[in-house]
Design a protein around this motif. Sequence first.
Motif, short mmCIF file in Angstrom:
data_model
loop_
_atom_site.label_atom_id
_atom_site.label_comp_id
_atom_site.label_asym_id
_atom_site.label_seq_id
_atom_site.Cartn_x
_atom_site.Cartn_y
_atom_site.Cartn_z
N ILE A 1 40.33 36.37 45.24
CA ILE A 1 39.82 37.58 44.61
C ILE A 1 38.97 37.24 43.39
N HIS B 1 42.91 44.50 42.02
CA HIS B 1 43.62 43.56 42.90
C HIS B 1 44.76 42.82 42.20
N GLU C 1 48.40 42.08 41.03
CA GLU C 1 49.74 42.41 41.54
C GLU C 1 50.71 42.54 40.37
#
Length: 360
Positions: free
Chosen positions: A153, A74, A76
Amino acid sequence: VTVVCKEICDMYVLKQRDFKAALNRWPDQEERFRNIAAQRWRHDVERANKDHFLLNCPLFAQCSTKFIRCISLHLEDRVFMPGENVCLEGEQGDAMYVLIDGMMRVIIGGKPVSELQQGSIIGEIAVLGLSSVRTATLQATSVCLIQVLHRPIFMKYLAEFPREMVQFQEVGASRLETVPIRGEANLFRQQDLFDECSSEFMDKLSTSLHRKFFFADQKIVTDGSESNEMYIIAQGQAIVEKRGIRVGELEVGCAFGELAVMGVTTLQALTISAQGVCDMQVLSRWDLDHLLQEHPVERKSLMRKVAKMMREDLAEVTNEEIMAELSIFQEFGMGLVEHVTSLTTVMLARKDEVILTPDG
């Protein structure tokens, strides 16, 4: 790298300045290009590292490989050009930044204070939920590859990995300990228990306080367990339960554990759990006892206050009713009992404490 032609090569050459000019004409395409560049750059870094890059960062060095893999799914990838700001001082944010490659400048109050290099991690407090306000501006001084991890997350996987939850709980506490609790930041000053204490005493008390924080659903104290600490919520909310039934909530500024910190009773009658991330100011019984040895006036005041709290816990029973139950007063009228009650002084004695000596 060095590229050498093995035979005659027919090539197209695109200069950087010309490509930048093209992107300026079509700004909607720049983000797409940056995403492609970030992914390729990250793959190059991964190929160059035997282990996952995060395992080389001190913050994640003790984490399990499985945990790292989960959050990596997850992350980025972002590319920042020289002079671009990654985040701004004072803005809201819940993400943590990992500097995979490049260099950044840290700016506080408009002045550069330090440089960050490959492997630096910024925003641990934000991703842990202890603060959402950026304390500094981060500015790229070279082309930077940064990976971004958002709070939802991170919290999701901490809940699934108890060992990592404890580890990052300690990380958060250590970060908070670097910020001293002074002046009005000391929430114990606002509590009724300490409202008669001198400024000198409260200043010394500030140096004895420490910070703890708890993730959502973690138990702060448990019914039937022992505790020697008093807690005040500096940030967040908590749920109060009695025998598994929810009986209330605690907000910022609420305190509990007054009887425990005074050594009156250490056995907890309630379970208190963090509803979200809770930042707590904590005072231990041992630190308070040491301080009270030097301040007998405050000691007397606190013991009197705690005695009053215990009497208030006796529901609707008044002092007069308690006195009337004593055998020595049962033969007398309520007028005398009420008068004697008005002359009594509330006093509290702890276990093993001397109440009366032969010489009076």
